[in-house]
Design an enzyme around this catalytic site. Structure first.
Site, PDB file in Angstrom:
ATOM      1  N   LYS A 139      -7.216  -4.863  -2.921  1.00 12.45           N
ATOM      2  CA  LYS A 139      -8.005  -5.358  -1.785  1.00 12.45           C
ATOM      3  C   LYS A 139      -8.891  -4.250  -1.252  1.00 12.45           C
ATOM      4  O   LYS A 139      -8.572  -3.070  -1.378  1.00 12.45           O
ATOM      5  CB  LYS A 139      -7.071  -5.870  -0.689  1.00 12.45           C
ATOM      6  CG  LYS A 139      -6.112  -4.817  -0.208  1.00 12.45           C
ATOM      7  CD  LYS A 139      -5.090  -5.381   0.746  1.00 12.45           C
ATOM      8  CE  LYS A 139      -4.144  -4.303   1.212  1.00 12.45           C
ATOM      9  NZ  LYS A 139      -4.794  -3.178   1.910  1.00 12.45           N
ATOM     10  N   CYS A 191      -2.155  -2.711   7.618  1.00  5.56           N
ATOM     11  CA  CYS A 191      -2.046  -3.643   6.496  1.00  5.56           C
ATOM     12  C   CYS A 191      -0.765  -4.482   6.529  1.00  5.56           C
ATOM     13  O   CYS A 191      -0.803  -5.664   6.166  1.00  5.56           O
ATOM     14  CB  CYS A 191      -2.213  -2.898   5.187  1.00  5.56           C
ATOM     15  SG  CYS A 191      -3.932  -2.323   5.000  1.00  5.56           S
ATOM     16  N   ASP A 246       0.792  -1.245   0.000  1.00  9.03           N
ATOM     17  CA  ASP A 246       0.000   0.000   0.000  1.00  9.03           C
ATOM     18  C   ASP A 246       0.824   1.295   0.000  1.00  9.03           C
ATOM     19  O   ASP A 246       0.497   2.239   0.737  1.00  9.03           O
ATOM     20  CB  ASP A 246      -0.955   0.019   1.217  1.00  9.03           C
ATOM     21  CG  ASP A 246      -2.008  -1.080   1.160  1.00  9.03           C
ATOM     22  OD1 ASP A 246      -1.959  -1.921   0.254  1.00  9.03           O
ATOM     23  OD2 ASP A 246      -2.882  -1.101   2.052  1.00  9.03           O
TER      24      ASP A 246
END
Ligand code: VGL
Ligand code: ZN
Length: 197
Positions: free
Chosen positions: A106, A151, A8
């Protein structure tokens, strides 16, 4: 075979972004350099519809960083971030994408958030990454990116539970750190058998 998973590293998680992580951009040079020593490189990308259920804006009277109960458990509410196709959802432009062999998106289902690269927040719905890695014969993973305590930690713990050998490069991660969430995440990663470097 081993792989680097870059978690990310997107505009919204970098300074100036909608869910900015302090110093989120300072890890990018090191991540780019680490790619040179990695056999395979995989990226994750947080990728939410504009009406995603993890956004405080979708819950009357709620503010970011409060929580709600979802069918799958307690969910932290976030500012709107990483909206599909927006500039905020794009990879930070300094990140070298040339080595990306796979990008796993996601959080694209409105009703469920997904911190982990492997399972959504119900801990059951798979993203498909486990099968991809196994099919390629990848058994050892190094993780870096944003955010350490969400994450990255969720991905590392799921990976260890799935039987991968997992190292997290803490120097190449930065945290959101809500109410001590960084310390808790480090303890949980260690308990799961993740190596913290
Ligand atoms: C993340 C909060 C919400 C992360 C993603 O990448 O750590 N955190 N969505
Ligand atoms: Zn998100």
């Amino acid at each position: 075979m081993s792989a680097l998973i870059v978690i990310d590293v997107q505009n919204d998680f970098c300074p100036g972004g909608a869910l900015a992580v302090a110093e989120g951009d300072q890890i990018i040079e090191g991540i780019n350099a680490l790619m040179d020593d990695s056999e395979a490189v995989i990226f994750t990308q947080d990728w939410h519809p504009a009406d995603h259920g993890s956004f405080a804006s979708q819950h009357d009277g709620k503010s970011p960083y409060e929580t709600v109960e979802m069918p799958y458990g307690t969910q932290v509410l976030w500012p709107d971030h990483c909206v599909i196709g927006s500039c905020g959802s794009a990879f930070q432009p300094d990140l070298n994408l040339n080595r990306a062999e796979m990008v796993i998106r996601k959080g694209f289902r409105r009703e469920i958030d997904s911190y982990s690269a492997f399972f959504e927040n119900d801990h059951t719905t798979p993203t498909g990454l486990d099968g991809y890695l196994r099919t390629r014969g990848i058994t050892s993973l190094t993780l870096a990116g944003l955010a350490t305590d969400f994450c990255v930690a969720y991905s590392a713990i799921d990976a260890a539970k799935l039987g991968f050998e997992v190292t997290v490069r803490l120097d190449l991660c930065r945290a959101i750190d809500l109410d001590g969430s960084l310390a808790a995440a480090k303890d949980q990663m260690t308990a799961a058998g993740v190596t913290l470097l």
